[in-house]
Design a protein around this motif. Structure first.
Motif, PDB file in Angstrom:
ATOM      1  N   LEU A  11       0.944  -1.711  -0.273  1.00 50.07           N
ATOM      2  CA  LEU A  11      -0.409  -0.172  -0.087  1.00 50.07           C
ATOM      3  C   LEU A  11       0.969   1.211  -0.066  1.00 50.07           C
ATOM      4  CD1 LEU A  11      -2.697   1.286   0.566  1.00 50.07           C
ATOM      5  CD2 LEU A  11      -2.299   1.144   3.138  1.00 50.07           C
ATOM      6  N   THR A  91      -2.986   0.954  -9.192  1.00 54.64           N
ATOM      7  CA  THR A  91      -3.713  -0.085  -8.466  1.00 54.64           C
ATOM      8  C   THR A  91      -3.566  -0.962  -9.956  1.00 54.64           C
ATOM      9  OG1 THR A  91      -4.349   1.153  -6.601  1.00 54.64           O
ATOM     10  CG2 THR A  91      -5.512  -0.703  -6.888  1.00 54.64           C
ATOM     11  N   GLN A 119       0.691  -7.591  -5.247  1.00 56.62           N
ATOM     12  CA  GLN A 119      -0.454  -6.557  -5.574  1.00 56.62           C
ATOM     13  C   GLN A 119       0.234  -5.122  -5.116  1.00 56.62           C
ATOM     14  OE1 GLN A 119      -3.351  -6.727  -2.987  1.00 56.62           O
ATOM     15  NE2 GLN A 119      -4.932  -6.707  -4.403  1.00 56.62           N
ATOM     16  N   THR A 121      -1.303  -1.323  -4.104  1.00 58.84           N
ATOM     17  CA  THR A 121      -2.728  -0.570  -4.105  1.00 58.84           C
ATOM     18  C   THR A 121      -2.533   0.810  -3.795  1.00 58.84           C
ATOM     19  OG1 THR A 121      -4.060  -2.453  -2.840  1.00 58.84           O
ATOM     20  CG2 THR A 121      -4.991  -0.795  -2.247  1.00 58.84           C
ATOM     21  N   SER A 123      -3.590   4.478  -2.316  1.00 63.19           N
ATOM     22  CA  SER A 123      -4.440   5.134  -1.760  1.00 63.19           C
ATOM     23  C   SER A 123      -4.286   6.247  -0.472  1.00 63.19           C
ATOM     24  CB  SER A 123      -5.366   3.754  -1.438  1.00 63.19           C
ATOM     25  OG  SER A 123      -6.759   4.725  -0.910  1.00 63.19           O
TER      26      SER A 123
END
Length: 124
Positions: A11, A91, A119, A121, A123
């Motif tokens: 993230l 993303t 992954q 992401t 945000s």
């Protein structure tokens, strides 16, 4: 048989950076070409960039908005994808893929070896 393992996802806030790694193993480790792809939810997989064993890099026109840098450390059998100025639309799951023969290609089926993906992401 060759194995590719991605790492470095996670993230990150908009505008941030991440460096993804693709570690290759096999005997011998002679994957000529390593490509990076990504797949966002509900979208098709798209190619980002590709690097060959001679150091040649091919960046593909795609939906990547921010700058990115691809590099290869042959001693560590690892390819790095540095992502900068990330936006929420970046993303996605990011994959590296390898081919023993053949040069860079945007056609995913040309790569017989794939990692499991990492992954990313973006945000706040």
């Amino acid at each position: 048989q060759y194995q590719l393992v991605e790492s470095g996802g996670g993230l990150v806030q908009p505008g941030g950076s991440l460096t993804l790694s693709c570690a290759a193993s096999g005997s011998p480790m002679d994957l000529r070409t390593i490509g990076w792809f990504r797949q966002a939810p509900g979208k098709e997989r798209e190619v980002i960039s590709c690097i060959e064993d001679n150091g040649a890099i091919l960046n593909y026109a795609n939906s990547m908005k921010g700058p990115f840098t691809l590099s290869r450390d042959s001693a560590k059998n690892t390819v790095y994808l540095q992502l900068n100025s990330l936006k929420p639309e970046d993303t996605a799951d990011y994959y590296c893929a390898g081919r023993r023969f053949g040069s860079c290609s945007s056609y995913a089926p040309n790569y017989p070896y794939w990692g499991q993906g990492t992954q990313v992401t973006v945000s706040s």
